[in-house]
Design a protein around this motif. Structure first.
Motif, short mmCIF file in Angstrom:
data_model
loop_
_atom_site.label_atom_id
_atom_site.label_comp_id
_atom_site.label_asym_id
_atom_site.label_seq_id
_atom_site.Cartn_x
_atom_site.Cartn_y
_atom_site.Cartn_z
N HIS A 1 0.84 -1.20 0.00
CA HIS A 1 0.00 0.00 0.00
C HIS A 1 0.87 1.25 0.00
O HIS A 1 1.61 1.50 0.95
CB HIS A 1 -0.96 0.01 1.19
CG HIS A 1 -2.31 0.47 0.75
ND1 HIS A 1 -2.48 1.72 0.21
CD2 HIS A 1 -3.51 -0.14 0.70
CE1 HIS A 1 -3.76 1.86 -0.14
NE2 HIS A 1 -4.40 0.74 0.14
N LYS B 1 -0.30 4.24 0.08
CA LYS B 1 -0.89 5.30 0.89
C LYS B 1 -0.02 5.60 2.10
O LYS B 1 -0.15 6.62 2.73
CB LYS B 1 -2.29 4.90 1.36
CG LYS B 1 -2.36 4.07 2.63
CD LYS B 1 -3.66 3.34 2.72
CE LYS B 1 -4.44 3.49 3.99
NZ LYS B 1 -3.77 3.71 5.24
N ARG C 1 -16.51 -1.16 7.56
CA ARG C 1 -16.28 0.08 6.81
C ARG C 1 -16.93 -0.11 5.45
O ARG C 1 -18.13 -0.32 5.37
CB ARG C 1 -14.77 0.36 6.75
CG ARG C 1 -14.43 1.75 6.27
CD ARG C 1 -12.94 2.08 6.45
NE ARG C 1 -12.07 1.30 5.57
CZ ARG C 1 -10.75 1.42 5.55
NH1 ARG C 1 -10.15 2.28 6.34
NH2 ARG C 1 -10.02 0.68 4.74
N GLN D 1 -12.01 -8.02 -2.97
CA GLN D 1 -11.18 -7.35 -1.97
C GLN D 1 -11.75 -7.72 -0.60
O GLN D 1 -12.94 -7.51 -0.34
CB GLN D 1 -11.23 -5.83 -2.20
CG GLN D 1 -11.05 -5.03 -0.93
CD GLN D 1 -9.87 -4.07 -0.96
OE1 GLN D 1 -8.96 -4.19 -1.78
NE2 GLN D 1 -9.87 -3.13 -0.07
N TYR E 1 -10.30 -6.97 2.86
CA TYR E 1 -9.33 -6.39 3.80
C TYR E 1 -9.99 -6.19 5.16
O TYR E 1 -11.06 -5.58 5.25
CB TYR E 1 -8.83 -5.04 3.26
CG TYR E 1 -7.94 -4.31 4.24
CD1 TYR E 1 -6.68 -4.79 4.55
CD2 TYR E 1 -8.38 -3.15 4.88
CE1 TYR E 1 -5.87 -4.13 5.46
CE2 TYR E 1 -7.58 -2.48 5.79
CZ TYR E 1 -6.33 -2.98 6.08
OH TYR E 1 -5.53 -2.33 6.98
N GLN F 1 -5.81 -5.67 12.07
CA GLN F 1 -4.38 -5.34 12.02
C GLN F 1 -3.84 -5.01 13.41
O GLN F 1 -2.69 -5.27 13.71
CB GLN F 1 -4.12 -4.15 11.09
CG GLN F 1 -4.65 -4.32 9.68
CD GLN F 1 -4.26 -5.66 9.10
OE1 GLN F 1 -3.11 -6.07 9.16
NE2 GLN F 1 -5.22 -6.37 8.53
N GLN G 1 -1.63 -6.72 0.73
CA GLN G 1 -1.63 -5.26 0.51
C GLN G 1 -0.86 -4.50 1.61
O GLN G 1 -1.00 -3.29 1.72
CB GLN G 1 -3.07 -4.74 0.50
CG GLN G 1 -3.95 -5.34 -0.58
CD GLN G 1 -5.37 -4.82 -0.51
OE1 GLN G 1 -5.73 -4.06 0.38
NE2 GLN G 1 -6.18 -5.25 -1.46
N ALA G 2 -0.10 -5.19 2.42
CA ALA G 2 0.54 -4.53 3.57
C ALA G 2 1.34 -3.30 3.12
O ALA G 2 1.97 -3.31 2.07
CB ALA G 2 1.47 -5.51 4.27
N GLY G 3 1.29 -2.26 3.93
CA GLY G 3 2.01 -1.03 3.61
C GLY G 3 2.97 -0.61 4.70
O GLY G 3 4.14 -0.29 4.45
N SER G 4 2.51 -0.67 5.96
CA SER G 4 3.28 -0.10 7.07
C SER G 4 4.58 -0.84 7.34
O SER G 4 5.50 -0.28 7.96
CB SER G 4 2.44 -0.12 8.36
OG SER G 4 1.28 0.62 8.19
C1 LIG Z 1 -7.50 -1.39 1.96
C2 LIG Z 1 -6.22 -1.43 2.72
N1 LIG Z 1 -5.30 -2.37 2.40
C3 LIG Z 1 -4.12 -2.44 3.03
C4 LIG Z 1 -3.77 -1.55 4.03
C5 LIG Z 1 -2.38 -1.66 4.63
O1 LIG Z 1 -2.31 -1.79 5.96
P1 LIG Z 1 -0.95 -1.57 6.77
O2 LIG Z 1 -0.40 -0.24 6.41
O3 LIG Z 1 -1.42 -1.63 8.15
O4 LIG Z 1 -0.05 -2.65 6.35
C6 LIG Z 1 -4.70 -0.57 4.42
C7 LIG Z 1 -4.39 0.36 5.51
O5 LIG Z 1 -5.17 1.05 6.08
C8 LIG Z 1 -5.94 -0.51 3.73
O6 LIG Z 1 -6.86 0.43 4.04
#
Ligand SMILES: Cc1ncc(COP(=O)(O)O)c(C=O)c1O
Length: 400
Positions: free
Chosen positions: A57, A59, A170, A198, A200, A205, A262-265
Motif C-alpha cells: 500500500h 498510501k 467500513r 477485496q 481487507y 491489524q 496489501q501490507a504497507g506499514s
Molecule cells: C485497503 C487497505 N489495504 C491495506 C492496508 C495496509 O495496511 P498496513 O499499512 O497496516 O499494512 C490498508 C491500511 O489502512 C488498507 O486500508
C-alpha cells in the motif's frame, strides 16, 4: 501521461545530501534506509516463500521513488486509496496501480477513467474497488466517456474488485449473495473486468494478540472463500482475493484463500504496530521512520523538544522516544502543535540536556508521512550515518 510540475527542492535540502546525519535540522522526518531495505527484503522473501503476490500500500509512503523500489524488489504493483494518489504514482512512473477503495463522485471517476486509459497506453493497468450498483454504473459511464474522448476504438479496460466487508465495518457488501449480484452488474460492461474480491480486515491489524488475529483472519478468509464459491457456482472465475495488512499478513498468506497481500506499514513501521504481539511466522520488521527533534528548553522536572503534532500524527497515540541502548527512558507528552514534553519514565533516568538530539517513533506512520513534503533518507545509522537522499512525498495531501 501528463507529468505535473514538481516544486523544486530547496538548495539547503539538496546540499544536505552527503552531509552527516547530525546536519539534519529539526524537526525532520527521517528514514533509516538500511532498516527500510531490510524490511523490503524480508517482505519480498516472505512473499516468494509463500508464493503470494505482493502489492504494497503506497498510501503509507506516498512516494513514487519508494514505490519503484518496491516494484524492483518484486511487488506486482501498488495499492493506493485515493484517485489523486493513483495520479501521483502514475506521474512518478508506476504503471500498475490499484485504488483499493470506492470512488463515487463523477468528477473523480472521470479522472479514474482517464488514468485507466493513460496507463493502458503505457502497457500498465489500473484497478479499483466497488461495493455498490451505483458505483459500477458510474464507473462504466466514466470509462465509456473517456473512450469517446480518446477517440480510440475499443478503449481501455479497468480491473474491478468487489469489496466484501470481512469484519472491519467500513466499506464492502456483506459476504455472499450481494457480492454475486455486483459481479453480474460489472460483467454487463465491456470496459470493466471483474478481477476478484477485496477482503481487507482493517480492524484485525491492531488486535494485539497473535492468536486473536489469526482467529479474525480465519473468519475473514472463510467469508471470502464462501463468497468466491457462490460466484464460481455461477460460472464466473474469481481471479484473485486481495487484502491483508502488516498486522495480519501472515494469516492471509497461510489461508490458502488470499492470493495477494496489501501490507504497507511494514516498510517504515510505527509505535502502534510495535505493540502487536509478533506472530512467530511474521518477518521481523524494524522501525525505519523517525522524527528527529531537539531539546529546546528544560524545566526542573521536564524537557521540551521541538516536535509537536504538526510533525507527527497522534491518532494512534503519541510518539515513543527511540531508545536503542536503554539510556533514554523518557515519556513523550503532548505539548501542542510545536512542542513535546519529555519526562523520565522511571526514577533514576536523567533528563536530556538542552540542545540534545532525540529520535521519535511516530504512533502511526501513514498520517505522519502526510504531514511532510519530503523525508530525509539516511544510511549508516541515525547518529553516525550520512544523508543519502531526499525522498519527496509526492502524494502529500492527495486526498481527492
Ligand atoms: C485497503 C487497505 N489495504 C491495506 C492496508 C495496509 O495496511 P498496513 O499499512 O497496516 O499494512 C490498508 C491500511 O489502512 C488498507 O486500508
Amino acid at each position: 501521461m501528463p507529468r505535473p510540475t514538481k516544486t523544486p527542492l530547496s538548495d539547503s535540502l539538496k546540499q544536505l545530501v552527503g552531509q552527516p546525519a547530525s546536519a539534519i535540522d529539526t524537526p525532520a522526518l527521517v528514514v533509516d534506509l538500511d532498516a527500510m531495505q531490510r524490511n523490503l527484503s524480508r517482505m519480498a522473501e516472505f512473499c516468494r516463500k509463500h508464493e503470494i503476490r505482493w502489492r504494497p500500500h503506497a498510501k503509507m509512503h506516498k512516494s513514487a521513488v519508494v514505490a519503484r523500489l518496491q516494484l524492483h524488489a518484486g511487488a506486482v504493483g501498488v495499492c493506493v486509496q485515493k484517485t489523486a494518489e493513483a495520479e501521483a504514482m502514475a506521474a512518478g512512473g508506476v504503471t500498475d496501480v490499484y485504488i483499493s477503495n470506492e470512488v463515487i463522485a463523477p468528477q473523480k471517476l472521470a479522472r479514474v477513467a482517464r488514468l485507466a486509459h493513460a496507463l493502458a497506453g503505457e502497457g500498465g493497468q489500473l484497478a479499483i474497488a466497488v461495493d455498490s450498483r451505483e458505483g459500477v454504473e458510474r464507473l462504466a459511464q466514466a470509462m465509456d466517456q473517456a473512450r469517446r474522448d480518446a477517440g480510440t476504438g475499443a478503449g481501455a479496460v479497468i480491473d474491478v474488485f468487489v469489496e466484501i466487508d470481512v469484519g472491519q465495518g467500513r466499506c464492502g457488501v456483506p459476504p455472499g449473495r450481494a457480492a454475486v449480484q455486483l459481479v453480474h452488474e460489472i460483467r454487463r460492461h465491456p470496459a470493466l473486468n471483474f478481477a476478484g474480491l477485496q477482503a481487507y480486515h482493517g480492524k484485525a491489524q491492531h488486535i494485539r494478540g497473535a492468536a486473536e488475529r489469526r482467529e479474525a483472519i480465519g473468519r475473514a478468509a472463510a467469508d471470502a472463500a464462501f463468497t468466491r464459491r457462490l460466484i464460481e457456482d455461477e460460472g464466473v472465475k474469481v481471479g484473485l482475493v486481495t487484502g491483508g495488512g502488516t498486522g495480519s499478513m501472515v494469516c492471509e498468506a497461510a489461508s490458502g484463500v488470499y492470493g495477494e497481500l496489501q501490507a504497507g506499514s511494514f516498510l517504515f513501521m510505527d509505535a502502534d504496530y510495535a505493540q502487536n504481539e509478533r506472530d512467530p511466522a511474521q518477518p521481523q520488521f524494524e522501525q525505519a521512520l523517525f522524527v528527529k527533534t531537539q531539546v529546546m528548553s528544560t524545566g526542573l522536572q521536564h524537557a521540551v523538544c521541538d516536535a509537536g503534532h504538526k510533525s507527527h500524527a497522534i491518532d494512534s497515540g503519541l510518539p515513543k522516544v527511540h531508545d536503542p541502548d536503554g539510556t533514554l527512558d523518557l515519556d513523550y507528552g503532548n505539548g501542542g502543535d510545536e512542542h513535546g514534553i519529555l519526562r523520565p519514565a522511571r526514577a533514576g533516568v536523567a533528563m536530556p540536556e538542552i540542545g540534545r538530539t532525540l529520535w521519535l517513533v511516530p504512533g502511526h506512520c501513514d498520517p505522519t508521512v502526510n504531514l511532510h513534503s519530503h523525508m530525509i533518507g539516511v544510511k549508516g545509522g541515525l547518529v553516525d550515518g550520512t544523508v543519502d537522499r531526499i525522498i519527496r512525498v509526492d502524494a502529500r495531501g492527495a486526498l481527492t
